[in-house]
Design a protein around this motif. Structure first.
Motif, PDB file in Angstrom:
ATOM      1  N   LEU A   1      19.256 102.953  50.616  1.00  0.00           N
ATOM      2  CA  LEU A   1      20.541 102.908  51.320  1.00  0.00           C
ATOM      3  C   LEU A   1      20.758 104.132  52.205  1.00  0.00           C
ATOM      4  O   LEU A   1      21.186 104.036  53.357  1.00  0.00           O
ATOM      5  CB  LEU A   1      21.689 102.822  50.307  1.00  0.00           C
ATOM      6  CG  LEU A   1      21.770 101.555  49.456  1.00  0.00           C
ATOM      7  CD1 LEU A   1      22.953 101.656  48.504  1.00  0.00           C
ATOM      8  CD2 LEU A   1      21.897 100.324  50.343  1.00  0.00           C
ATOM      9  N   LEU A   2      20.459 105.314  51.654  1.00  0.00           N
ATOM     10  CA  LEU A   2      20.789 106.552  52.366  1.00  0.00           C
ATOM     11  C   LEU A   2      19.986 106.686  53.653  1.00  0.00           C
ATOM     12  O   LEU A   2      20.467 107.250  54.638  1.00  0.00           O
ATOM     13  CB  LEU A   2      20.555 107.764  51.451  1.00  0.00           C
ATOM     14  CG  LEU A   2      21.439 107.788  50.186  1.00  0.00           C
ATOM     15  CD1 LEU A   2      21.073 108.978  49.299  1.00  0.00           C
ATOM     16  CD2 LEU A   2      22.922 107.819  50.550  1.00  0.00           C
ATOM     17  N   SER A   3      18.776 106.137  53.663  1.00  0.00           N
ATOM     18  CA  SER A   3      17.965 106.292  54.872  1.00  0.00           C
ATOM     19  C   SER A   3      18.505 105.443  56.023  1.00  0.00           C
ATOM     20  O   SER A   3      18.082 105.622  57.162  1.00  0.00           O
ATOM     21  CB  SER A   3      16.497 105.999  54.575  1.00  0.00           C
ATOM     22  OG  SER A   3      16.381 104.768  53.938  1.00  0.00           O
ATOM     23  N   CYS A   4      19.425 104.517  55.740  1.00  0.00           N
ATOM     24  CA  CYS A   4      20.114 103.833  56.854  1.00  0.00           C
ATOM     25  C   CYS A   4      21.070 104.777  57.565  1.00  0.00           C
ATOM     26  O   CYS A   4      21.492 104.522  58.692  1.00  0.00           O
ATOM     27  CB  CYS A   4      20.950 102.660  56.341  1.00  0.00           C
ATOM     28  SG  CYS A   4      19.998 101.454  55.433  1.00  0.00           S
ATOM     29  N   MET A   5      21.455 105.829  56.876  1.00  0.00           N
ATOM     30  CA  MET A   5      22.506 106.703  57.413  1.00  0.00           C
ATOM     31  C   MET A   5      21.996 108.108  57.732  1.00  0.00           C
ATOM     32  O   MET A   5      22.708 108.902  58.336  1.00  0.00           O
ATOM     33  CB  MET A   5      23.645 106.799  56.387  1.00  0.00           C
ATOM     34  CG  MET A   5      24.234 105.437  56.039  1.00  0.00           C
ATOM     35  SD  MET A   5      25.552 105.528  54.787  1.00  0.00           S
ATOM     36  CE  MET A   5      24.581 105.766  53.301  1.00  0.00           C
ATOM     37  N   GLY A   6      20.757 108.395  57.327  1.00  0.00           N
ATOM     38  CA  GLY A   6      20.284 109.759  57.499  1.00  0.00           C
ATOM     39  C   GLY A   6      18.812 109.840  57.868  1.00  0.00           C
ATOM     40  O   GLY A   6      18.032 108.911  57.617  1.00  0.00           O
ATOM     41  N   ALA A   7      18.451 110.948  58.466  1.00  0.00           N
ATOM     42  CA  ALA A   7      17.065 111.154  58.876  1.00  0.00           C
ATOM     43  C   ALA A   7      16.249 111.780  57.748  1.00  0.00           C
ATOM     44  O   ALA A   7      15.036 111.600  57.668  1.00  0.00           O
ATOM     45  CB  ALA A   7      17.021 112.058  60.109  1.00  0.00           C
ATOM     46  N   ASN A   8      16.904 112.542  56.880  1.00  0.00           N
ATOM     47  CA  ASN A   8      16.211 113.183  55.755  1.00  0.00           C
ATOM     48  C   ASN A   8      16.939 112.864  54.462  1.00  0.00           C
ATOM     49  O   ASN A   8      18.158 113.015  54.383  1.00  0.00           O
ATOM     50  CB  ASN A   8      16.222 114.713  55.908  1.00  0.00           C
ATOM     51  CG  ASN A   8      15.380 115.173  57.072  1.00  0.00           C
ATOM     52  OD1 ASN A   8      14.168 114.984  57.078  1.00  0.00           O
ATOM     53  ND2 ASN A   8      16.031 115.761  58.071  1.00  0.00           N
ATOM     54  N   VAL A   9      16.191 112.457  53.465  1.00  0.00           N
ATOM     55  CA  VAL A   9      16.773 112.217  52.146  1.00  0.00           C
ATOM     56  C   VAL A   9      15.922 112.999  51.155  1.00  0.00           C
ATOM     57  O   VAL A   9      14.755 112.663  50.930  1.00  0.00           O
ATOM     58  CB  VAL A   9      16.788 110.718  51.791  1.00  0.00           C
ATOM     59  CG1 VAL A   9      17.499 110.500  50.454  1.00  0.00           C
ATOM     60  CG2 VAL A   9      17.469 109.903  52.886  1.00  0.00           C
TER      61      VAL A   9
END
Lengths: 308, 308, 308, 308
Positions: free
Chosen positions: B160-168
């Motif tokens: 999910l987070l990689s839909c919103m961010g470049a680095n997780v």
């Protein structure tokens, strides 16, 4: 005209005053580049090695000034510089008109300005050219020189300084070389203590120090102390924190440079809240057994001891 | 088993609580990536735009939890997080077993741990995933997420987070995401004030600010605040100092994050001398008209005014 | 012998250099006590009032030294003292053997020591005797003098100083008068900022300022700034905080004294964490419109403004 | 009406929870004044001495609340207070309507407010009444109580508290007792470090410590730490500095109180520059072997060691 005569006189003799840990390898590099060196130091034993390499050793700065019209000085602190230039056996007692005097000591820029005025009265030119980089960089000729003084003389100064350094940066009027050095080291000190506090807090909060370092270095917390000289043992190799804080840049020297920053800030009425607190922290460390360790040992200083 | 059922349930609906300046563009990016979004916010008007883009809007976090087994929360501070999770209409009132709850708020890591315990009692998994990067990065999906929580759930969170961010980035147990965020911002604050003090001192000592910046950036004083986000007007383009300190990261927000650093340091008995002083400085600035300006305006704050 | 001849010469003329806000009323008190005064100042208009009262006005410190063998100096800062004593028209150019030179300026104790050495070379005696108490105490002859110098000369100095002050304290060797003054003012500065922070915090926590003051003053938080010079408007009468911080001891002067504390601490490698931060705070205040207000206005400086 | 019934019921039994170093002598003084005491503590052995003196010992705070309608609590920190009042065997589980609950612990005023709300829901009255004065004052009944809570109940509280203390001061609404305590100790901490720095600097500048103390105490540098509790060995008798910093008020306790000051300041967005730095200094000291020494040992901490 004196200036051009000096420029044309390249590879004629160069004077050198102050053959300590830094001055000695610097003078050697001048010799390597083919300059005849005429040197002096208050401790005769410091001169031996250079003498064996072919330098001529004289008894006082005045005598050096009598023979060489380009002189480099490398001394521990302001009072030494005042003595070597304006003392009874100082350079200015016998300086030749048109001589170029380059001081690579790290001192108060106000003293640099005084020396420049005194030199000007004798018809000579004084420039401040403090270095960054330690004994290693001095030996390998990789120092950075930050140079302040009359711009027309910068080329002449650079000719000599580039034998001893990889970077020679012109900073502006007399004293700005010192200013640049002091400013850099103040920000360095702040960044190092900040990194140490941050790493300590992160570890306490359960973060792995290598991982935290990686995160900081890809984020806005990145600084030289986090990405090049990390103070936490085990994070990087080849830095003092990997070697029990031996070598590197001693806490005493950092405290001295921060004392200069403090003085210049007081004199110019500039508020330096973090810079001033950084000064006090390194000062406390000097009093608590950290004087001879690398300044990154502030991490160790801040870290809570076992059993407390 | 709940975990695998969730993993397989990809592109089923995702809950989102908190549609403020950051949450709203984040939720939009989930929609863009094809996830049906079920959202709520205490301010109904915040929900309109998302509703028009196809999200389903419900009245409370509890109702969201009743429909979605993956929920992201993005809230201003600790009390809001406590309310949204454990309040009378909170997520945990109706959370399904096996749900994945990801909190992207920046809060005290101790609160993250409490929420994780409370979620665990209900059979759900809580992870903290605060972001770095502002509204711009939220809109363009370029945030960095620092994630704390059970490692086995990281893959599910990252989806999910990689839909919103470049680095997780996975940071460790619950709370370490917050810890990493807080640590980075503390070092950032120290570096910024340090850079502002240093530039101010250098200018007072006669150095040109662009030249001093160049020297710092090639030396050990280098940091993100000197080489990427310089606080002195005229040194760089495209940063808040070039635009009267508009935009960027507000002084109030920095003061808030430093308050969290201060609290975690007090709780873990960690000395943070510079971090603590940095907190007080931004706190003073908030009281003196700098609350809404970018935090690099500390340069302006420290600079002596005309006529004094 | 010169010393005894001076002692016997009581009520013969006394020299006075520096007729500013403090020096002028001090010299008047010498006149009142029956001493003929021979004075000078760089600003001729400063001399008028004293001249009308019967003092003889000369053109330079050197001329004063030519006529009087007991001289008091009261000057703004170190450079002025150096000029007045060792400049081309300075006291030491014409000082008589056995003269007693008393400097009441507040300056760096290192400069006092230099002046004492220079005086000694000319056969004269130099003592430092800075004052506490402002213009009011100078007018009413209620100053406190802190005196450093050769103990045998203290009686001779006290004879003159007690015309101008209520307390004359012998502190030790040359420079210790300055040291005592600097130390007192550093602790005063710390106590004042501490009181301001504490009162502000207490008010924010719901305490009545008068009640909090009463509690502090009966407890271990008690200090001169809480019980005699409270910085919170409305708590006490007859102090600057009751009069919009007019009068009293200006922030600029406190910043100057803290600069001296900072310099002496740097020179003696003494850590002064709070003293150093206090210096920076008053420095910031000078830059933000508080230069001319009483130093207790730090309460106002720290207090959050409306609408922030 | 419950309030008057309590007032009339004077010399009926009083509950006491927390029989540590402070609580035990406090409870004894209640016994001495003729109050039957019903007490409890998590450590049964703490109860023995009081039991032998005639107190009734019960198993939990809830049982105490079941028998006594006036209860005093004296506990180490916020979590203990929360547990004793609102825990499963806490006071509020069995508290009688109209009971008077007085908490003498030093804790976050926000927690005091929470407890007061919780007590109010049960029809009881909660007041905060932290003390100043240590174990000695607790034994001799000379404590100072700073009391926050409903003003109408102050008389009832004072009846009990005056058995244990020489001063009982009403401070205002719930939490202001804590606020007053925290404020006093913050200013005390600042004054103590300030005094230590000042004395150290003065000694370095050649002043005799007794003389410097005398000068400060007759001047504006005067504070409780300089005139009553001087941190320099040899200046005063009967204080911890005269006894190798044994006894007195431990550095750990001061660090704890400063942590509370820090938290309340952060929560109320109040800048405390010196208070915050004082906190960090005592925090560092705890980590470096000073945890158990009196807090005036900061003089020793700051003083430069031999051989450095």
């Amino acid at each position: 005209m004196s200036i051009s005569s000096r420029s044309m006189a390249s590879k004629t003799q160069v004077g050198f005053v102050g053959l300590g840990n830094m001055g000695s390898p610097m003078a050697k590099n001048l010799l390597k580049h083919g300059y005849p060196v005429i040197a002096t130091d208050v401790f005769p034993e410091s001169c031996k090695e250079l003498q064996e390499l072919g330098a001529q050793i004289l008894d006082s700065p005045a005598e050096v000034a009598d023979k060489a019209d380009r002189i480099i000085t490398m001394l521990p602190s302001s009072p030494n510089v005042i003595e070597v230039y304006t003392g009874p056996n100082g350079i200015l007692k016998k300086v030749k008109k048109g001589s170029l005097l380059i001081d690579s000591s790290t001192i108060d820029p106000a003293v640099s300005k005084e020396m420049a005025l005194a030199a000007e009265k004798m018809g000579a030119v004084f420039m401040d050219a403090p270095v960054s980089g330690g004994v290693g960089a001095a030996s390998s000729g990789k120092l950075t020189f930050m140079v302040g003084g009359v711009e027309e003389e910068f080329t002449a100064a650079k000719e000599l300084l580039s034998c001893m350094g990889a970077n020679v940066v012109y900073c502006g009027q007399v004293g700005t070389g010192q200013a640049a050095k002091i400013c850099n080291n103040m920000l360095l000190a702040i960044g190092m203590i900040g990194t140490a506090e941050t790493m300590n807090l992160g570890i306490r909060l359960g973060l792995d120090p290598k991982l935290l370092t990686k995160i900081l270095n890809m984020s806005s917390g990145r600084c030289w102390s986090s990405d090049t000289y990390n103070p936490v043992p085990g994070v990087m190799e080849g830095v003092p924190s990997a070697n029990n804080y031996q070598g590197g840049f001693g806490t005493t020297l950092m405290a001295k440079d921060l004392g200069l920053a403090q003085n210049t800030a007081t004199n110019t009425k500039t508020p330096i809240l973090l810079g001033s607190l950084a000064h006090q922290i390194f000062r406390m460390m000097c009093a608590r057994g950290y004087a001879g360790k690398d300044f990154s040992s502030v991490f160790q200083f801040l870290r809570e001891e076992e059993g407390q």
